[in-house]
Write a protein that holds these residues in place. Structure first.
Motif, PDB file in Angstrom:
ATOM      1  N   GLU A  81       0.393 -17.039 144.153  1.00 18.08           N
ATOM      2  CA  GLU A  81       1.068 -15.752 143.956  1.00 18.08           C
ATOM      3  C   GLU A  81       1.534 -15.543 142.516  1.00 18.08           C
ATOM      4  N   THR A  82       1.405 -16.567 141.693  1.00 22.52           N
ATOM      5  CA  THR A  82       1.777 -16.413 140.278  1.00 22.52           C
ATOM      6  C   THR A  82       0.535 -16.064 139.468  1.00 22.52           C
ATOM      7  N   ASP A  83       0.536 -14.878 138.854  1.00 16.88           N
ATOM      8  CA  ASP A  83      -0.604 -14.464 138.021  1.00 16.88           C
ATOM      9  C   ASP A  83      -0.431 -14.863 136.561  1.00 16.88           C
ATOM     10  N   VAL A  84       0.802 -14.881 136.098  1.00 18.96           N
ATOM     11  CA  VAL A  84       1.077 -15.195 134.695  1.00 18.96           C
ATOM     12  C   VAL A  84       2.330 -16.061 134.622  1.00 18.96           C
ATOM     13  N   ILE A  85       2.303 -17.063 133.751  1.00 18.53           N
ATOM     14  CA  ILE A  85       3.484 -17.894 133.510  1.00 18.53           C
ATOM     15  C   ILE A  85       4.048 -17.537 132.134  1.00 18.53           C
ATOM     16  N   LEU A  86       5.324 -17.171 132.119  1.00 12.20           N
ATOM     17  CA  LEU A  86       5.985 -16.830 130.848  1.00 12.20           C
ATOM     18  C   LEU A  86       7.090 -17.832 130.574  1.00 12.20           C
ATOM     19  N   GLY A  87       7.342 -18.066 129.320  1.00 16.47           N
ATOM     20  CA  GLY A  87       8.451 -18.952 129.021  1.00 16.47           C
ATOM     21  C   GLY A  87       9.105 -18.656 127.692  1.00 16.47           C
ATOM     22  N   TYR A  88      10.426 -18.863 127.655  1.00 17.08           N
ATOM     23  CA  TYR A  88      11.139 -18.920 126.389  1.00 17.08           C
ATOM     24  C   TYR A  88      11.615 -20.355 126.229  1.00 17.08           C
ATOM     25  N   LEU A  89      11.103 -21.050 125.222  1.00 20.51           N
ATOM     26  CA  LEU A  89      11.447 -22.450 125.007  1.00 20.51           C
ATOM     27  C   LEU A  89      11.959 -22.648 123.596  1.00 20.51           C
ATOM     28  N   GLU A  90      12.916 -23.564 123.457  1.00 23.38           N
ATOM     29  CA  GLU A  90      13.357 -23.941 122.115  1.00 23.38           C
ATOM     30  C   GLU A  90      12.782 -25.295 121.727  1.00 23.38           C
ATOM     31  N   GLY A  91      12.217 -25.966 122.708  1.00 18.76           N
ATOM     32  CA  GLY A  91      11.552 -27.234 122.434  1.00 18.76           C
ATOM     33  C   GLY A  91      10.818 -27.656 123.685  1.00 18.76           C
ATOM     34  N   VAL A  92       9.895 -28.609 123.517  1.00 20.73           N
ATOM     35  CA  VAL A  92       9.137 -29.139 124.640  1.00 20.73           C
ATOM     36  C   VAL A  92       9.511 -30.615 124.719  1.00 20.73           C
ATOM     37  N   GLU A  93       9.758 -31.113 125.941  1.00 19.83           N
ATOM     38  CA  GLU A  93      10.289 -32.478 126.045  1.00 19.83           C
ATOM     39  C   GLU A  93       9.292 -33.546 125.602  1.00 19.83           C
ATOM     40  N   GLU A  94       8.102 -33.527 126.210  1.00 19.23           N
ATOM     41  CA  GLU A  94       7.100 -34.520 125.822  1.00 19.23           C
ATOM     42  C   GLU A  94       5.848 -33.770 125.455  1.00 19.23           C
ATOM     43  N   GLY A  95       5.630 -33.648 124.173  1.00 17.89           N
ATOM     44  CA  GLY A  95       4.602 -32.761 123.662  1.00 17.89           C
ATOM     45  C   GLY A  95       3.222 -33.012 124.227  1.00 17.89           C
ATOM     46  N   ARG A  96       2.740 -34.235 124.068  1.00 15.94           N
ATOM     47  CA  ARG A  96       1.361 -34.513 124.469  1.00 15.94           C
ATOM     48  C   ARG A  96       1.183 -34.319 125.979  1.00 15.94           C
ATOM     49  N   ALA A  97       2.176 -34.757 126.767  1.00 15.62           N
ATOM     50  CA  ALA A  97       2.069 -34.617 128.216  1.00 15.62           C
ATOM     51  C   ALA A  97       2.086 -33.140 128.603  1.00 15.62           C
ATOM     52  N   PHE A  98       2.873 -32.340 127.884  1.00 16.21           N
ATOM     53  CA  PHE A  98       2.897 -30.907 128.163  1.00 16.21           C
ATOM     54  C   PHE A  98       1.539 -30.282 127.851  1.00 16.21           C
ATOM     55  N   VAL A  99       0.955 -30.704 126.733  1.00 23.36           N
ATOM     56  CA  VAL A  99      -0.367 -30.182 126.367  1.00 23.36           C
ATOM     57  C   VAL A  99      -1.366 -30.477 127.488  1.00 23.36           C
ATOM     58  N   ASP A 100      -1.353 -31.712 127.994  1.00 16.68           N
ATOM     59  CA  ASP A 100      -2.309 -32.076 129.036  1.00 16.68           C
ATOM     60  C   ASP A 100      -2.076 -31.290 130.319  1.00 16.68           C
ATOM     61  N   ALA A 101      -0.796 -31.128 130.673  1.00 17.25           N
ATOM     62  CA  ALA A 101      -0.493 -30.374 131.893  1.00 17.25           C
ATOM     63  C   ALA A 101      -0.882 -28.912 131.734  1.00 17.25           C
ATOM     64  N   ALA A 102      -0.524 -28.337 130.588  1.00 12.44           N
ATOM     65  CA  ALA A 102      -0.751 -26.907 130.381  1.00 12.44           C
ATOM     66  C   ALA A 102      -2.237 -26.596 130.312  1.00 12.44           C
ATOM     67  N   ARG A 103      -3.021 -27.474 129.714  1.00 13.01           N
ATOM     68  CA  ARG A 103      -4.444 -27.132 129.546  1.00 13.01           C
ATOM     69  C   ARG A 103      -5.152 -27.082 130.892  1.00 13.01           C
ATOM     70  N   GLU A 104      -4.665 -27.854 131.859  1.00 15.03           N
ATOM     71  CA  GLU A 104      -5.275 -27.744 133.189  1.00 15.03           C
ATOM     72  C   GLU A 104      -4.932 -26.421 133.837  1.00 15.03           C
ATOM     73  N   VAL A 105      -3.707 -25.974 133.605  1.00 18.64           N
ATOM     74  CA  VAL A 105      -3.252 -24.733 134.220  1.00 18.64           C
ATOM     75  C   VAL A 105      -3.933 -23.523 133.597  1.00 18.64           C
ATOM     76  N   THR A 106      -4.104 -23.560 132.271  1.00 20.56           N
ATOM     77  CA  THR A 106      -4.590 -22.353 131.583  1.00 20.56           C
ATOM     78  C   THR A 106      -6.044 -22.022 131.902  1.00 20.56           C
ATOM     79  N   ASP A 107      -6.756 -22.916 132.578  1.00 20.17           N
ATOM     80  CA  ASP A 107      -8.082 -22.548 133.062  1.00 20.17           C
ATOM     81  C   ASP A 107      -8.018 -21.356 134.011  1.00 20.17           C
ATOM     82  N   ASP A 108      -6.969 -21.343 134.841  1.00 25.30           N
ATOM     83  CA  ASP A 108      -6.885 -20.317 135.889  1.00 25.30           C
ATOM     84  C   ASP A 108      -5.722 -19.358 135.707  1.00 25.30           C
ATOM     85  N   THR A 109      -4.653 -19.834 135.075  1.00 26.02           N
ATOM     86  CA  THR A 109      -3.439 -19.023 134.989  1.00 26.02           C
ATOM     87  C   THR A 109      -2.981 -18.960 133.537  1.00 26.02           C
TER      88      THR A 109
END
Lengths: 698, 698
Positions: free
Chosen positions: B203-231
């Motif tokens: 049911e989520t078509d778009v993910i939006l965020g306001y961030l001032e920092g990312v906790e674990e950069g490389r892990a976030f990159v890996d997680a996000a790249r899987e998501v951005t294929d579809d969302t």
């Protein structure tokens, strides 16, 4: 003739006034009757009255008229304008379409219209204009649906539809105008005339424009730069991109100058350029309503950390900086704010701040001498209404007289508060970035208004007649593209060139080489051989004893390469120590709208691969020539980067200035490239040159 | 544990529920009672009921609870969370503040909170959170004033105040949400968890965020790249600028990674980055409401030339292009439009177009196979209402299934029409540039979603153990900064280096030089002398017979320069023909948030003066390494510009990949610069290296 009576007429005649429903003639009369402080005179030979006003049959019967609005068909319009001239009407707005925008027949009709207007020295707006609005006299002489609100922004637009759009939107936003002009085809009056008129108008605080082209680039630059000392000009010049330029050309038939020329020319004129409609009006609101900041220091006062950071990022993106508070300010904030608040810039009064705490913080930071402008950011919180904060902002801004922008981060709940601050001339947005950008527009205009405009540099040691002779001689020989044989042209304009000359025998070559002393450079000279290096037509480091043989070899190569080439001889030139210098390029070309443009960059990869060049509209002041060096990214290489000696920048600036003067003196020079101009620590010398001339301009 | 029950709980307990006016505990209960589809259980040992609901004294007495919202004071909060874990509550939202954001005591309390949550495997949001909204179950578990409208945008924010601002504004604009999370201090759940959860949520078509920092950069990159294929994920990451980063750090205590790391990491993850709030929501509206364009061709249909040119300029600014119509389309438009209209793109149906003419043109261009998206621009005109046009736009968009954006250039008159198209998911603005940018966001995400993500390149011919030994040996010697003596490290990772080795007698130097053959390069090797050239510690083109003397001279110079320097010897190295190659630089450094970053650029002025470099987060796929070359402006110099042979790019890509692997394998490598890496037409070789290590990481 000035445009005062165009924007402040007492009697306006509408030629072509009619009651016909849906007609332009009816719309104009209706608009005037609804708004105009003066008298509206409908002109129509076939009706006794229009909308209750008695008509006159023609302008001759209309008595004293300051402005005639023409809405008759194009076939009749020229006669009407002629009559206006005959009876002494000073101003004419031709709403009638069917001129230059419609093809060749229309274009010839437009030329006729221009001739008539010029014969009578008429101020003519249009043709193909939506009309003119002047709120000072309540005049809506357009056929659009909306009258403008009162204000201090004067606005011109090359698109009439855009005027209707802007008025509809601005009325809703509460944005007012002084004068509004739909430029139409600009047969007579163009952007330059309005910029001048509004520059002289004390009631105009900001000049805005939507333009698809500028009629006479250099003249516009000169007019605008005088105005921008006192009155900001903000323009959307569309057709910025290749696709946009193509669309603009097919829309208006404008032959657009190059984007590079517009960019340079508008910058030189001190015109602020907006990329889109939002930027145009955001800048206008700030400039119309707020004082200019004295320095670049911005204070951010917020009740929420995150949005405070967003505002701070925007400060970093802009030409502004975050102000450092004085100790006094920090002490004051420490007293006013709870311990968990942040009294350093951006000041966070935190979410439980009521209006008193917010007010105290705003007051304190605005009183800090390091603070030149302030951005106030508020999120919706239970303890504070946007409306209360709005009143505080208006009060504190007025008290301190420093520019302020506001961010009320809400929807419906923020609307009235935004209206309150807008009425006091303070810009307000949801987005912190937009609020900061509006302060940055003030900073940008302050920089422009503080610029001193030096006259173009003039070098009186140039020999203009000798230069002309060189050009005329080439033209007489039927040559339009010249190479090293044009080096003398540079010399006549005082640009240092390596010692040497063009010779046509091996013996003369030896003689020249001897007089130079040391190794020399030798180049084949032929108007038919443009890429000398490609055929081995250039030799460097030629010692004395090889000069004669090299002469023969160069000529032989040229003959082999191109048997029918016209060979003028061989240039024998002093060999500069290029390792000691930096190769630069100074070029000139001619823009259809702006005339001669001067280009500067470092040679080789910097021009060819990195396209690291900058352009100005000639003629240039010394300051402008000097700024060209600042503009290129590779400038540090001229300034001692990587352990080299800094070059003599003044010699480069001098050469740029002299070439600018040369190109300005001779419209026949279509293109001129000095490549390379070698800059060393004790001067600059033009080593090679290419020149294209138009003999008809001599 | 997944987050499904966090966003779809059936029973929610509010620990700290109270009726006290103005309290957070009351606000949360009120919000839940007003909106929540499930059951709200107030927890309060000191009251029998809260707002008419019977209380329970503690979580143990609350029965099955899916989510506990904690609003008790910080001193008690940890016990409450522990009890939640004990009784099997899966999800906890800690609204309570007074943790990491308040200093060292709070930070230690936050660590305790994290430990408890991890012990019980709790999904914990916060602390210091505004709360969580899930429109799917009507849950407003926040203490903010507004509930969100239903929608398909899921939104997380590191600023709670920004959540209240966005909801207030979005409700006014009619923008709806799926889930909204105020991240608070991110003690347990962070952006990575929500990106994953929303990526799995149909049911989520778009993910939006306001961030001032990312906790674990490389892990976030890996997680996000899987998501951005579809969302699509769109983020404002604030603290972009130096000033902003400083403000963000003092606001949240986040140790921010470098902006370069964020820029690279988010790009590699396929995250779209918005610079400000307006961009964030403009992109979100388009992505939530419109299909993706198949190609880049945009048609503009307008009833006014000027605004059509503005839209076209915006197309030129974007990654889009103006579509070329097929002959069939041109013929169709010729039939539908009057002669004075412009049937070429941008299509001008002209100002007298009624809704039927506009509709016909829109229908025709949307049917053109070259048109992938359409921007419809209308100024206010008498013959057409925005509302009628809005209905046509909605109908035609649905019929053709291509993305559409609208420009209704009016104020009040356009409001309802904008609402109509917005409801159908079509973005609408006043400014043509904004409408085009919303289409460009679709294009940008289409490119991201079509990217194939290759795994990091892995070179299995590297000798990891041998490399470790080199690092350990250096650490054992107490050396943390190494020079050419680290060349072997490169060799062990398969990076070509010039032949040669480090010797400590003149005789050995001669032997090595002989085995190399030809002239050699000799360099002093000492961990205490970092700038070898400055003391004349490097000699090139040393012939056989001078090798021994040069050895002595180099050692002598080093001793004179720095008597106490530890001299390891002299490196004798094959002399590469640098004129044949291009000097590049490959560097590695370590970002606090993202780990190893790899830098690439051309050597000398390109790095030092022009700063023409590019950065990626390691480890890199071959495609990513290869894109680094595309990224630098000077890339043409590697590709045969100015008549040189193109270098072997694959050898450069290979070296980048191997260095990325080396840096990833050894966290002890803090900095590593291969400078220069000389690229030629048949390979690439590392000529010099500098290395800094952290022995504690070995």
């Amino acid at each position: 003739m000035g445009l005062e009576t165009l924007f402040a007429p007492q009697r306006v005649a509408v030629v072509g006034a009619t009651e016909r429903e849906g007609s332009v003639g009816r719309a104009v009369v209706e608009n005037l009757l609804a708004t105009f402080d003066g008298e509206t005179v409908p002109v129509n030979p076939n009706a006794e009255s229009v909308l209750g006003r008695e008509t006159v049959p023609d302008l001759a019967s209309a008595g004293d008229v300051d402005l005639a609005v023409v809405v008759v068909p194009p076939s009749v319009a020229i006669d009407v304008v002629e009559q206006a001239g005959e009876v002494g009407v000073e101003n004419v707005v031709v709403i009638t379409a069917g001129f230059g925008e419609t093809g060749s027949e229309g274009a010839s009709r437009e030329r006729e219209l221009r001739d008539v207007a010029e014969a009578y020295d008429l101020n003519l707006v249009g043709p193909n204009s939506l009309g003119v609005i002047a709120t000072g006299v309540g005049m809506n002489a357009t056929f659009g649906p909306d009258m403008a609100l009162d204000g201090s922004i004067s606005f011109m637009s090359q698109s009439g539809a855009f005027v209707t759009a802007v008025l509809d939107w601005a009325n809703d936003r509460g944005i007012g105008f002084r004068d509004v002009v739909s430029l139409g085809n600009k047969a007579v009056l163009d952007e330059r005339d309005f910029v001048r008129a509004w520059g002289d108008d004390p009631e105009t605080d900001v000049i805005l424009g939507y333009l698809e082209g500028v009629e006479e680039g250099r003249a516009f630059v000169d007019a605008a730069r005088e105005v921008t000392d006192d009155t900001p000009i903000v323009l959307v010049k569309s057709g910025r991109t290749e696709a946009g330029a193509h669309a603009a050309a097919s829309h208006t038939g404008t032959i657009a100058g190059s984007e590079a020329a517009y960019e340079a020319g508008l910058e030189q004129a001190g015109v602020l350029r907006a990329e889109n409609v939002q930027e145009l009006f955001d800048s206008a609101e700030a400039l119309a309503g707020q004082p200019l900041p004295e320095g670049d220091g911005v204070a951010v006062v917020t009740n929420a950390g995150g949005p405070g950071v967003m505002a701070t990022d925007a400060v970093g993106d802009a030409g502004l900086s975050l102000a450092s508070f004085t100790q006094e300010t920090l002490d004051g904030l420490a007293e006013e704010l709870p311990e968990t608040a942040n009294r350093y810039n951006p000041v966070d009064v935190i979410g439980d701040a009521d209006v008193e705490r917010f007010a105290a913080a705003i007051d304190t930071v605005l009183g800090d001498p390091n603070v030149d402008a302030c951005c106030i950011v508020s999120c919706p919180v239970a303890v504070l209404t946007f409306e209360d904060l709005a009143e505080v902002v208006v009060e504190k801004q007025a008290e301190h007289g420093k520019p302020v922008a506001v961010c009320f981060m809400g929807g419906d709940s923020a609307r009235d508060a935004m209206g309150t601050v807008n009425e006091a001339g303070i810009p307000a947005y949801f987005d912190p970035a937009r609020a900061i950008r509006s302060l940055d527009a003030l900073r940008e205009y302050r920089d422009v208004s503080q610029r001193t405009y030096d006259p173009p540099a003039e070098y009186d040691d140039v020999d203009r007649e000798a230069a002309r002779e060189i050009l005329v001689d080439a033209a007489d020989r039927g040559e339009t593209r010249l190479g090293v044989e044009a080096m003398d042209l540079l010399s006549e304009y005082g640009i240092p060139t390596p010692e040497g000359s063009v010779v046509d025998t091996p013996e003369d070559a030896e003689e020249v080489a001897e007089s130079i002393g040391g190794d020399v450079v030798m180049k084949i000279v032929s108007p038919d051989i443009l890429h000398k290096s490609d055929i081995g037509g250039v030799r460097v480091g030629v010692p004395d004893e090889e000069v004669a043989a090299t002469y023969d070899d160069l000529v032989q190569r040229a003959r082999t390469y191109q048997p029918d080439a016209h060979i003028l001889g061989v240039q024998v030139q002093e060999q500069l120590d290029l390792d000691e210098g930096v190769e630069t390029i100074v070029g000139v070309n001619r823009d259809p709208q702006f005339g001669p443009l001067v280009l500067f960059g470092l040679g080789g990869i910097f021009v060819e691969v990195l396209e690291d060049t900058t352009v100005r509209v000639a003629p240039l002041s010394e300051r402008e020539a000097s700024e060209m060096i600042d503009d290129v990214q590779a400038a540090p290489l001229l300034r001692g980067a990587r352990g080299r000696d800094p070059v003599d920048e003044s010699a480069v600036v001098d050469t740029i200035g002299r070439l600018s003067q040369l190109a300005t003196d001779f419209p026949a020079i279509l293109e001129l490239d000095v490549n390379p101009l070698v800059a060393t620590d004790d001067g600059a010398a033009a080593v090679d040159v290419r020149l294209t001339i138009d003999p008809d301009e001599l």
